[in-house]
Enzyme design. Sequence first.
Site, PDB file in Angstrom:
ATOM      1  N   ASN A   1       0.796  -1.306   0.016  1.00 25.29           N
ATOM      2  CA  ASN A   1       0.054   0.006   0.142  1.00 25.29           C
ATOM      3  C   ASN A   1       0.879   1.169  -0.038  1.00 25.29           C
ATOM      4  O   ASN A   1       1.512   1.619   0.828  1.00 25.29           O
ATOM      5  CB  ASN A   1      -0.808  -0.169   1.218  1.00 25.29           C
ATOM      6  CG  ASN A   1      -1.894   1.079   1.656  1.00 25.29           C
ATOM      7  OD1 ASN A   1      -1.858   2.058   0.550  1.00 25.29           O
ATOM      8  ND2 ASN A   1      -2.332   1.387   2.421  1.00 25.29           N
TER       9      ASN A   1
ATOM     10  N   LYS B   1       0.147   4.203  -0.298  1.00 23.69           N
ATOM     11  CA  LYS B   1      -0.440   5.292   0.194  1.00 23.69           C
ATOM     12  C   LYS B   1      -0.189   6.527  -0.610  1.00 23.69           C
ATOM     13  O   LYS B   1      -0.185   6.472  -2.063  1.00 23.69           O
ATOM     14  CB  LYS B   1      -0.099   5.568   1.699  1.00 23.69           C
ATOM     15  CG  LYS B   1      -0.285   4.453   2.404  1.00 23.69           C
ATOM     16  CD  LYS B   1       0.060   4.709   4.057  1.00 23.69           C
ATOM     17  CE  LYS B   1      -0.062   3.258   4.720  1.00 23.69           C
ATOM     18  NZ  LYS B   1      -0.055   3.456   6.117  1.00 23.69           N
TER      19      LYS B   1
ATOM     20  N   HIS C   1      -9.596   1.270   4.772  1.00 25.30           N
ATOM     21  CA  HIS C   1      -8.060   1.522   5.503  1.00 25.30           C
ATOM     22  C   HIS C   1      -8.500   2.581   6.602  1.00 25.30           C
ATOM     23  O   HIS C   1      -9.064   3.291   6.576  1.00 25.30           O
ATOM     24  CB  HIS C   1      -7.039   1.980   4.568  1.00 25.30           C
ATOM     25  CG  HIS C   1      -5.863   2.115   5.311  1.00 25.30           C
ATOM     26  ND1 HIS C   1      -5.290   2.706   6.178  1.00 25.30           N
ATOM     27  CD2 HIS C   1      -4.838   0.927   5.029  1.00 25.30           C
ATOM     28  CE1 HIS C   1      -4.015   2.591   6.445  1.00 25.30           C
ATOM     29  NE2 HIS C   1      -3.733   1.556   5.774  1.00 25.30           N
TER      30      HIS C   1
ATOM     31  N   GLU D   1      -6.718   4.725   7.668  1.00 27.94           N
ATOM     32  CA  GLU D   1      -6.793   6.139   7.385  1.00 27.94           C
ATOM     33  C   GLU D   1      -7.719   7.007   6.670  1.00 27.94           C
ATOM     34  O   GLU D   1      -7.837   7.971   6.784  1.00 27.94           O
ATOM     35  CB  GLU D   1      -5.459   6.244   6.417  1.00 27.94           C
ATOM     36  CG  GLU D   1      -3.976   6.041   7.461  1.00 27.94           C
ATOM     37  CD  GLU D   1      -2.932   5.539   6.680  1.00 27.94           C
ATOM     38  OE1 GLU D   1      -2.971   5.409   5.480  1.00 27.94           O
ATOM     39  OE2 GLU D   1      -1.842   5.060   7.326  1.00 27.94           O
TER      40      GLU D   1
ATOM     41  N   GLU E   1      -5.072  -4.471  10.627  1.00 27.99           N
ATOM     42  CA  GLU E   1      -4.276  -3.576  10.875  1.00 27.99           C
ATOM     43  C   GLU E   1      -4.528  -2.661  12.143  1.00 27.99           C
ATOM     44  O   GLU E   1      -5.054  -1.862  12.216  1.00 27.99           O
ATOM     45  CB  GLU E   1      -4.195  -2.665   9.725  1.00 27.99           C
ATOM     46  CG  GLU E   1      -3.884  -3.249   8.411  1.00 27.99           C
ATOM     47  CD  GLU E   1      -3.231  -2.239   7.357  1.00 27.99           C
ATOM     48  OE1 GLU E   1      -2.102  -2.419   6.662  1.00 27.99           O
ATOM     49  OE2 GLU E   1      -3.707  -1.107   7.261  1.00 27.99           O
TER      50      GLU E   1
ATOM     51  N   GLY F   1       2.798   2.686  10.853  1.00 21.34           N
ATOM     52  CA  GLY F   1       3.661   3.732  10.729  1.00 21.34           C
ATOM     53  C   GLY F   1       4.734   3.876  11.993  1.00 21.34           C
ATOM     54  O   GLY F   1       5.088   4.917  11.942  1.00 21.34           O
TER      55      GLY F   1
ATOM     56  N   SER G   1       3.541  -1.773  10.215  1.00 21.32           N
ATOM     57  CA  SER G   1       4.871  -1.889  10.635  1.00 21.32           C
ATOM     58  C   SER G   1       5.685  -3.014  10.229  1.00 21.32           C
ATOM     59  O   SER G   1       6.442  -3.592  10.930  1.00 21.32           O
ATOM     60  CB  SER G   1       5.256  -1.473  12.174  1.00 21.32           C
ATOM     61  OG  SER G   1       4.950  -0.129  12.353  1.00 21.32           O
TER      62      SER G   1
HETATM   63  P1  13P Z   1       3.347   0.564   7.630  1.00 25.26           P
HETATM   64  O1  13P Z   1       3.420  -0.731   7.147  1.00 25.26           O
HETATM   65  O2  13P Z   1       4.043   1.948   7.109  1.00 25.26           O
HETATM   66  O3  13P Z   1       3.121   0.551   9.092  1.00 25.26           O
HETATM   67  O4  13P Z   1       1.631   0.828   6.925  1.00 25.26           O
HETATM   68  C1  13P Z   1       0.732  -0.184   7.041  1.00 25.26           C
HETATM   69  C2  13P Z   1      -0.430  -0.052   6.334  1.00 25.26           C
HETATM   70  O5  13P Z   1      -1.308   1.134   6.718  1.00 25.26           O
HETATM   71  C3  13P Z   1      -0.682  -0.624   5.323  1.00 25.26           C
HETATM   72  O6  13P Z   1      -2.042  -0.402   4.664  1.00 25.26           O
END
Ligand code: 13P
Length: 254
Positions: free
Chosen positions: A13, A15, A100, A102, A170, A176, A214
């Site tokens: 992903n 992002k 997601h 976010e 997640e 992150g 992560s």
């Molecule tokens: P990270 O791997 O940067 O923690 O992000 C995970 C994520 O949100 C994947 O969709």
Amino acid sequence: MNASRLRPLIAGNWKMNGSRAQTEALIADLRGRAASQPDLADLLVCPPAAYLMQAAKLLDGSAIALGAQDCHTRQSGAHTGDLSAAMLVDCGCRYAILGHSERRADHGETNELVAAKAKAAHEAGLIAIVCVGETEAERDRGATLDVISAQLEGSVPADADAAGLVIAYEPVWAIGTGRTPTPEDVAAVHTHIRSLLKAWFKDGAEMRILYGGSVKASNAATLMHVAEVNGALVGGASLKGEEFWAIALAAAGG
Ligand code: 13P
């Protein structure tokens, strides 16, 4: 090896990261690795929407699939700024990440909206990767499994099947941050998700459940071999070919 016989899916992903030049470089890097070590796992990249067409061309003829990070609930119409599942299919996508955390946080996406998006994805022929995960406060008060149950129940369409649905667990606090749950905690949540999927769907045992939050080269071997973990949804580490590949290798058992 993971006791599960499901073929792992390693999904990147990206992002809101990258550029045309970075998309080109990263896909070239991944194509090279996939050519020299084929068939490790199902591989997927989900670039920003602006780069989907470019990525589709660059991935043409490779085993790496393309996915989007969202879709609308309708297939066309007066929805300024949105992209339909049908358009994503037309651009070469096979998957869409939906719900997601976010998007749930930044755009107020509810379980109901995520379920409607997943339904639209299925109608267009996309595989929906539906994301769930608890916040740190929810974990601290012992509500993790209840939160996951409610999110799954609300976000997954009742007529889903294993060919069209992937779940991504997640934990919000692990995204992150460099922090991850213990393997025991991941196992507890994934086992819980599996039991719900089996109770709800005829082929619930075949639906892949990804862990995200992560994931990187250094922890992938541990996380990818936890019970009922069938792959990873990778954020930051998916922007580096070497890291992403190490995760795929770990999931494949290498
Ligand atoms: P990270 O791997 O940067 O923690 O992000 C995970 C994520 O949100 C994947 O969709």
